[in-house]
Every structure is written in C-alpha cells, then in structure tokens.
Design a protein around this motif. Structure first.
Motif, PDB file in Angstrom:
ATOM      1  N   ASP A 183      25.546  72.035  41.794  1.00 46.14           N
ATOM      2  CA  ASP A 183      26.562  71.474  40.896  1.00 46.14           C
ATOM      3  C   ASP A 183      26.715  69.990  41.209  1.00 46.14           C
ATOM      4  O   ASP A 183      27.417  69.621  42.147  1.00 46.14           O
ATOM      5  CB  ASP A 183      27.882  72.223  41.080  1.00 46.14           C
ATOM      6  N   THR A 184      26.007  69.166  40.445  1.00 48.22           N
ATOM      7  CA  THR A 184      25.985  67.721  40.704  1.00 48.22           C
ATOM      8  C   THR A 184      26.255  66.953  39.402  1.00 48.22           C
ATOM      9  O   THR A 184      25.368  66.829  38.563  1.00 48.22           O
ATOM     10  CB  THR A 184      24.601  67.315  41.266  1.00 48.22           C
ATOM     11  N   PRO A 185      27.483  66.485  39.201  1.00 50.26           N
ATOM     12  CA  PRO A 185      27.828  65.853  37.909  1.00 50.26           C
ATOM     13  C   PRO A 185      27.381  64.380  37.818  1.00 50.26           C
ATOM     14  O   PRO A 185      28.189  63.476  37.920  1.00 50.26           O
ATOM     15  CB  PRO A 185      29.346  65.981  37.859  1.00 50.26           C
ATOM     16  N   ASP A 186      26.115  64.181  37.573  1.00 48.57           N
ATOM     17  CA  ASP A 186      25.602  62.801  37.487  1.00 48.57           C
ATOM     18  C   ASP A 186      25.605  62.263  36.062  1.00 48.57           C
ATOM     19  O   ASP A 186      25.510  61.065  35.843  1.00 48.57           O
ATOM     20  CB  ASP A 186      24.183  62.744  38.067  1.00 48.57           C
ATOM     21  N   PHE A 187      25.719  63.150  35.085  1.00 48.66           N
ATOM     22  CA  PHE A 187      25.614  62.767  33.668  1.00 48.66           C
ATOM     23  C   PHE A 187      26.224  63.906  32.864  1.00 48.66           C
ATOM     24  O   PHE A 187      25.991  65.073  33.164  1.00 48.66           O
ATOM     25  CB  PHE A 187      24.123  62.600  33.355  1.00 48.66           C
ATOM     26  N   TRP A 188      27.033  63.572  31.858  1.00 50.06           N
ATOM     27  CA  TRP A 188      27.713  64.620  31.096  1.00 50.06           C
ATOM     28  C   TRP A 188      28.162  64.061  29.760  1.00 50.06           C
ATOM     29  O   TRP A 188      28.207  62.853  29.555  1.00 50.06           O
ATOM     30  CB  TRP A 188      28.935  65.128  31.886  1.00 50.06           C
ATOM     31  N   ARG A 189      28.488  64.955  28.890  1.00 51.01           N
ATOM     32  CA  ARG A 189      29.150  64.580  27.635  1.00 51.01           C
ATOM     33  C   ARG A 189      30.229  65.600  27.372  1.00 51.01           C
ATOM     34  O   ARG A 189      29.943  66.795  27.300  1.00 51.01           O
ATOM     35  CB  ARG A 189      28.162  64.533  26.468  1.00 51.01           C
ATOM     36  N   GLY A 297      17.233  68.238  34.959  1.00 50.72           N
ATOM     37  CA  GLY A 297      18.352  68.214  34.035  1.00 50.72           C
ATOM     38  C   GLY A 297      19.610  67.886  34.798  1.00 50.72           C
ATOM     39  O   GLY A 297      19.867  68.444  35.870  1.00 50.72           O
ATOM     40  N   SER A 298      20.388  66.950  34.253  1.00 45.01           N
ATOM     41  CA  SER A 298      21.615  66.551  34.923  1.00 45.01           C
ATOM     42  C   SER A 298      22.591  67.705  34.989  1.00 45.01           C
ATOM     43  O   SER A 298      22.613  68.565  34.107  1.00 45.01           O
ATOM     44  CB  SER A 298      22.253  65.369  34.191  1.00 45.01           C
ATOM     45  N   GLY A 299      23.337  67.684  36.067  1.00 46.80           N
ATOM     46  CA  GLY A 299      24.372  68.705  36.178  1.00 46.80           C
ATOM     47  C   GLY A 299      24.389  69.601  37.394  1.00 46.80           C
ATOM     48  O   GLY A 299      25.456  70.054  37.752  1.00 46.80           O
TER      49      GLY A 299
END
Lengths: 347, 396, 133
Positions: A183-189, A297-299
C-alpha cells in the motif's frame, strides 16, 4: 507463480493514436526549459477516440494474430484508468465489437498503470486453470495530465491486448509470473476529479523502483534465472529514464531494454505501457528468445511475466500491424489542438 | 367528364375529374420573428381563399416536413383548420421531407380528381427559425436515413455535396458552370416581393463563398427560413365559378427512391425524378419540348443541374453547361426558377413545393414574368428519395 | 436520448454486420429484412470485410448538433470490396489529400455522445489504410 496447464500468448495486438505533441511545445506554453523534458513527444487520442476504441483495435489485432473465433474467448478484460463511463463496463463494448458475446466474462480492471497486466494475470489463471481455452486481457489508457503538471509531458494514449491460450500453438510460452503489491500512495485520482495527483519524488525509489526490482528478483529467483539471462526486458515506462535506471539496478544490459522502450516516442500510455513494450518486443523477437516483462502500477504493485518465444511468432506477427507502424503514423499537433482534443477547453 | 389521361388509365376509371387551380396565396419567405407557424399558415390559406373568392373549403391538406421538431407541434390539420376558422372539415398533414409541399399538392389533386372533395386548400408551411442553426441542421438530416446516414454526422448538405463531387468526377463538370444555378435564381428573385434574397449575386461571389460541405459552398445552398404558401383546387368544371384564368393540373406524379443515397445504382441522377417526370409527361400527353418554364428544386446548385437532366431538358452531364450558357434565364430557352427558386426565394422546406406551384400558376395566368402555356415543377424530398413532378397548363 | 434505438443497432454498427439474401446472394448494408433485389425474405447475417474505396466524399464544416467535437470532418460513400456502398466518416485522414478511389479500412470510433452525462454512441468509420512498416 505457475499454472496447472501449459499455456502461452496466442495472440497480441497494439494500437497507438496518430496525433503527437512535442514535449518542447508543452514546455514552451508553461515557461519551462524545452530542452529539459522527460520524453520527445507523446501520443494524443483523436477527438473520436477513447480507451474503448483503442481497446477495440488492439483486441482486433490480437484476434487476427491468434487466428481463432471470437466465440472461443472466455474473457474480455480491459485494464484502464480512463474508462469512458465511470459506471458501465468498457469490456462489454469491446466484447460486442469483437463478436465475443454472450458466453463471456467481461469486466474492467483498475490498478493505475498495471490494470492491464493485472487483467493479464487473471487471463493466465483463467486459461491455466482450464476455465477457458482462450482469454483476452487489454491494457489501455488515454491518460490525462493536469495542465502544467510534470505528468502533462508524458500522459499519453495507447493500448495493447493479449490472448492467452494453450501452450501448443502459442507464439510465446508462459514460463511463470509474479505480483508484488504494497500500500504505497504515490499517485492517485479521487472520485470526480479530472486529473490525478502524485507525490513527486516519492514516486521513484519507494514506489516504482522498489516494486519493479522486487517483482523482477522474486520471479527470477523462482525461475532460477538472473534478470540479464533474458534476451529482452520490458519495464513499465513512465518516462524514458526510469526503465533504464531499473535495468541498471538489476544488472540488465541496456540493449535488451531498448527494443521494448517506446516511451521516448509516444510517452507513458499508463495501463498500455508495459504491454505495448511487450508487443514491440514480440514484433522483433526470434524463436527461443526469453522475454521478461515487468509492469508497475501506482498504489502500488508490479506484475512480472516470463515468456519463451516459439517459431509460431514469425507467421503470426504479420497478420496485424506492428507497434512500429503505429508509431510511424504520426501527425504533429500544437498545444492548442491538443487542448481541444483532450477537452481541456471549458465549453 | 374527360378524365385526366394518366390517372384515368392508371386507375382504370374514366370518371376522374380534371383538376384546376383557382386560387393562390403565400407569405413572404424570410425570418418573420414575430409570427408563429399557425399565423403564417393561416395568412397564406386565407390569401389563397381570397384569391379564389371563397370563404370555405371542404378539405385542407397541409404539407410540412418537421413541425414536431421545429416547433414541437403536430396535428397541423386541426391546428390550421381551427385557427383559419374552417370548421369541422377534412384536414390533415402529409410529409415527404423537403418534398412535403409537392406531396401535399398531389394529395389535394387526388382528393378533387376522385370526386371525394369539391374545393380543397393545399397549404405548405414550415417554421424553421424557432430553433438555432445546428439544431436545424440535425432536423433537416432527418430527411436522410437517420440510422445509416445521419447518425454518421453526414448532413443534408453533405449528402448533396457527395453527389456533386461524384457528378464532377463522372462528367468532368466544372464547378463554375454548376454555380450558375444560384446566380440565375438570385437574378430572378429581384422582382419577387415574396423572395428572401432580392439581390443579384456574381458568379465569383458564389465560387468564393465559404465551404459548407466541400465542394458545396454557402452561396450554393438554399437558406433556412420560414414561409407558407397555399393553393385552392377544384374541378375544371367548376373552376370558372371562381376565376377567369383557371390553371389546369395536366400531370402529377410522386415517386420514391431508396432512402439512402448509398443504395442508388447511380448517385448522379435521381431515378425518382426520372420516373415521376415520365408519368407526369404521359399523363399530360406532353414532352419536355412543350415546357415553357421549369421550377427546379435548386436547394443545392447541383440539384438544379441534375433536375434539368432528369426532367429531360438536356442529356446527362450537360446540365451545368446548359445553365452556364444562360439558357435557364428569363428570355432563355427554358426560364427556370423564375421567382428565385429555393436559393433566393427561400426554402421553407415543407412549403417549397407549394410556392413552386404558385409561381408556375402566376406565369401561366399571364401575370408572371414569363409567357408560358405549359410549365413544370419538380420538388425533391431528401436527396431524391421522394420527388413530385407537376405539369400545369392553361385551360384551352 | 434514445437508448434502445442505439442498443438495437449497436452490434451491426460496431462490426459492419449486414445481410445476405439466401436466394439471390445479394448483399446489403444497411441490413434488410426484404431483399432489395429479389424481394425474398429469406436473409442471413453477413459480416462485411471492412475494406473499400472512396466512391465520393465531402468535408463537413457545419456539423449537426452533437457532432462539433470532430469538426471539420470527412464523410464519404465507401464502396466496399463486396460492391455495396456505405455512408461513413473518414477519420485519421488529411482532409486536403482525400480522393475518389482512395483505399480505406473500417475502424470503430465514437460517433457522438449525448452530452457529458448521456450514452456514448460508437460505430464504424473508415480511415486510409494503415501503412505497414
């Protein structure tokens, strides 16, 4: 991870829209240095294109190469973060277009830039377990970058589709795969937002590099190989630099990365990125070549896949346009047309 | 009673009535912002009734393409009869896209010829300017095949443009020759107080006007506008009760073709016009040579050219040259669009076919701009999917 | 917005699926229920190959409501390999270099959408044949 049955890539297909905007033009508009940009140019979807139409053409190309009836497909799975509908599957449109309905499992998958390879892992499992003879997985995006943001330089459009099937008759035998997720929040929308946000340099070491290298090493360990034992290596391509840096960290010769490195010419096609790279490699690889493909994949997470090319590739690759043809079909547009086509102008 | 030759033969009946035009009336074509559909329709209906000297009719046929889309109103038979104060008569609307007026006229002719009605009013009406431009474009495209033409964003102008490009390709026709059609129409509109554009235009201005759908430019296309025109029909026998100069309906035919242009064997000729013309000439026992004037459906320059050919005035591929030579001008071999045609009088779609009959009637009565014994009108719906051809003549 | 109308046509519109008369072999696109050639009502589905040549074309500069997002765009009568002619847009093309006889191939694209919140209507368009490298 391995499957119960022997399986392989039965067909693959790519699609890249023809419009391009130069990074130097984006830099000019926002007052940045046109020399210091992440890629040369990026692909832009035409006004009548979206993730669905791109998925359709890539899938049709995959079906042409697989040379099977669409009715034999057990899945049409579309991995994307640019769904034309927030609610209503893209996959049903693709399945209907292909003629694969109604005995089909169709769904959209989401995992930032690895949505497509996530679907591919699913397709591998579906075919490998015997639930279907053939399964289609697509990775596609028409990525949006916020105007003036660093992502605007690379957020591009394109996609690739893979049909998994029995090893016998396949273009590339499946050797094994592995998924590494944290669980790595590097990029999100967030819901209802137009553009994604990112954590700047945090997207590098703890995110992209950590997941790519861990996934690669684990799969290689399982297969008792070194990353550099492969003839071709494809990493997710958010820009031109990251995949080369990952190769260096893993001791992979850069000549093995370059054939599958397309981001310098078309940018980051997100869920399409690693899969388009893999398609570009399948366009040129020789029988018995070993191919390693690792998405990110980010996240965040990475999917790693190992394939061995068969002699069926030679004939099959001619049945549909290759990645190079789509990259060569190029019409440059300026920032004004880009703003219009990407609906950045408020109407 | 002598029967109308064609109709008599076709129906096997010798007791058909000959039909005469005894009244005409219309509103000026244009953009009457302060007038509604019902107001212009009532105005033209009464203008025609006054011209015939009647204050009642026993049938009203309304020609209208798309009131449901343009003004959210259907049931025009009732609406217009009601507001014209015509009472509980027989009234209904007929539709054939931009050819609705011609189809309504034909319906009125059938009503009188059959003996089922004595005095019938045919009113063509369209109120197009209550919607904005791109909505009107969408509504007009309903004249084509919505599911297989219009859904692809192909406009009505676009379909005609494709016909024009193929025509130019097949016959090596020159665009400047084709463009002489609107030049002629504008020239003839100057004297018509009911025309929308009462000014001449030069060939250069047509050629250099902006493209709407290449190779069709703005000045080659009829305008979006409003208008209503009416005709009073009765039997030839009773005609003299109403007027000293009844005009006889010598030939009348409506023919259809495929709805989609893509299903035609040949897109540069309109089979519906050819077939309707054949039937109308037969009925009238006349030939193209007997025609002193023609009202062509010049909604687009190329339609005027193809009309000249399909009506039998010139061979296929020769229409543009014929027009460019000045043969269609007043004083020419075959004066066409004598009151401005669709291009300059204006093209309030469902009313157009009735305006044409009205203008032909004026010329035949001897109160018009050409001296004519016989004349012909061609009204097209869609890109040739519904075509009516009418031949009128003096009562001699 | 009419959902059923577009849903009903979607399969044929996505794939260029027409009909073939079982008795006289005539092909139809658009699909029909009565043969346009021999009036037979015994018809079967026919999948057109999707390749053809431009029979005539135009450039739509004043599109109808809902189609301005692509303006200007090319529309054509495309004569298919099988001989039938279909009406469609030509996409991904240079508007200044279209010509009668130009070879084209079918693709699926967005035809239009009912605004921001309505359905998206997809269907066939044609494009110049993709050059192969």
């Amino acid at each position: 991870m391995k499957t119960i049955k022997d399986i392989g890539i039965y067909g693959y297909g790519a699609y890249v829209p023809m419009y391009r905007i130069k990074n130097s033009d984006i830099a000019r508009v926002w007052g940045n240095d046109p020399e210091r940009v992440p890629v040369k140019e990026k692909s832009v979807p035409g006004p009548d294109e979206d993730a669905c139409t791109i998925a359709c053409e890539a899938s049709k190309n995959a079906l042409l190469r697989a040379d099977i009836s669409p009715q034999k497909l057990g899945t049409v799975w579309v991995g994307t973060e640019s769904k034309p509908y927030a609610v209503k599957p893209t996959a049903t449109i693709v399945a209907e277009y292909l003629g694969a309905t109604p005995s089909i499992n169709a769904a959209d998958w989401e995992f930032a830039c690895k949505a497509g390879t996530e679907a591919l892992q699913g397709a591998i499992a579906y075919v490998g377990s015997g639930m279907a003879e053939y399964a289609l997985a697509v990775g596609v995006d028409t990525a949006q970058g916020q105007p003036s943001d660093a992502l605007e330089y690379t957020a591009a459009a394109g996609g690739a589709a893979f049909i998994m099937g029995p090893s016998e008759g396949s273009l590339a035998e499946y050797e094994g795969s592995y998924s590494f997720v944290t669980d790595t929040p590097d990029f999100w929308r967030r819901q209802h937002e137009h553009y994604p946000k990112h954590a700047s340099r945090f997207t590098g070491v703890p995110a992209y590099f950590s997941h790519i290298t861990n996934a690669t090493k684990t799969l290689c360990n399982e297969l008792q190989r070194e990353p550099n034992d492969y003839d071709y290596v494809i990493f997710h391509q958010p820009n031109a630099k990251f995949p080369m840096a990952a190769a260096k960290m893993l001791g992979v010769d850069k000549e093995k990365v370059i054939p599958g490195l397309i981001s310098p010419y078309i940018g980051n096609t997100y869920a399409g990125s690693a899969m388009l790279g893999l398609s570009a490699v399948l366009d040129v690889a020789k029988p018995d070549d070993l191919v390693l493909c690792v998405s990110y994949g980010s996240g965040a997470g990475s999917d790693a896949f190992s394939f061995k090319i068969t002699d069926k590739i030679i004939e099959a690759r001619e049945r549909a346009p290759n990645v190079k043809s789509y990259i060569a079909r190029r019409v440059g547009i300026d920032y004004a047309m880009y703003a219009r086509y990407r609906e950045k102008i408020r109407m | 009673m002598p029967c109308m030759p064609g109709i008599g033969k076709k129906s096997g009946c010798d007791e058909m009535n000959d039909v005469a035009i005894v009244g005409i009336g219309c509103t000026p074509v244009g953009e009457p912002w302060n007038k509604s559909l019902r107001e212009i329709a009532v105005e033209s209906t009464w203008a025609a009734m006054n011209d015939a000297g009647v204050n009642e009719v026993d049938g009203l046929v309304v020609g209208n393409m798309s009131s449901g889309n343009f003004v959210d109103q259907e049931s025009l038979g009732s609406l217009i009869a009601d507001y014209a104060g015509l009472g509980n008569i027989t009234a209904f609307k007929v539709e054939g896209a931009c050819g609705s007026g011609g189809v309504a006229f034909r319906t009125g002719v059938m009503a009188v010829a059959s003996g089922m009605h004595d005095v019938v009013c045919v009113t063509g009406v369209e109120k197009m300017t209550d919607v904005v431009g791109d909505s009107a474009t969408k509504i007009l495209a309903n004249a084509s095949d919505r599911e297989y033409e219009a859904v692809h964003g192909v406009t009505f102008v676009g379909l005609n443009a494709m016909v024009m490009r193929r025509y130019m390709h097949d016959y090596n026709a020159r665009r400047e020759d084709i463009c002489s059609i609107p030049v002629n129409s504008h020239k003839n509109a100057v004297h018509n107080k009911n025309a929308m554009f009462r000014r001449e235009i030069s060939l250069d201005s047509v050629i250099n006007s902006p493209m709407v759908a290449d190779p069709l430019s703005l000045m080659e296309c009829a305008p979006i506008c409003d208008g209503a025109a009416s005709i009073i029909l009765t039997t030839r026998e009773r005609a003299k009760e109403f007027t000293d100069t009844p005009i006889i309906v010598k030939g009348s035919a409506v023919k259809v073709d495929t709805i989609g242009v893509h299903d035609r064997k040949n897109v540069t000729s309109m089979t519906a016009t050819v077939e309707a013309a054949k039937e109308a000439y037969n009925m009238a026992k006349l030939t193209p040579k007997d025609m002193d004037t023609a009202e062509l459906h010049d909604a687009f320059s190329i339609m005027g050219v193809i009309g000249l050919e399909d009506l039998g005035f010139v061979r296929h591929g020769k229409g543009a040259h014929f027009a460019a030579e000045g043969q269609i001008g007043i004083g020419g071999k075959l004066p066409c669009c004598t009151y401005g045609g669709l291009k300059a009088r204006g093209h309030p779609v469902g009313a157009t076919g009735v305006y044409q009959i009205l203008e032909l009637t004026k010329n035949l009565r001897g109160e018009g701009v050409v001296d004519a014994q016989n004349g012909i009108a061609q009204n097209i719906g869609g890109t040739g999917s519904t075509v009516s051809v009418t031949i009128l003549g003096r009562d001699i | 917005m009419s959902v059923p109308r577009h849903w009903r046509e979607s399969k044929r519109r996505y794939r260029l699926l027409g009909t073939k008369c079982k008795s006289c072999k005539k092909l139809h696109y658009p699909p029909r229920t009565v043969c346009s050639s021999c009036k037979s009502r015994d018809l079967e589905e026919y999948q057109f190959k999707g390749k053809g040549n431009i029979y005539s074309y135009t450039i739509i500069r004043n599109p109808p409501e809902g189609y301005t997002f692509c303006r200007p765009y090319a529309a054509a009568l495309v004569e298919l390999e099988e001989g039938e002619i279909v009406t469609a847009q030509i996409t991904d093309c240079d508007l200044d270099h279209l010509e009668i006889g130009m070879p084209v191939e079918v693709v699926i694209r967005k035809l239009f959408a009912y605004g921001e919140s309505g359905i998206i209507v997809y269907g066939y368009k044609f494009r110049p044949i993709l050059p192969r490298k």
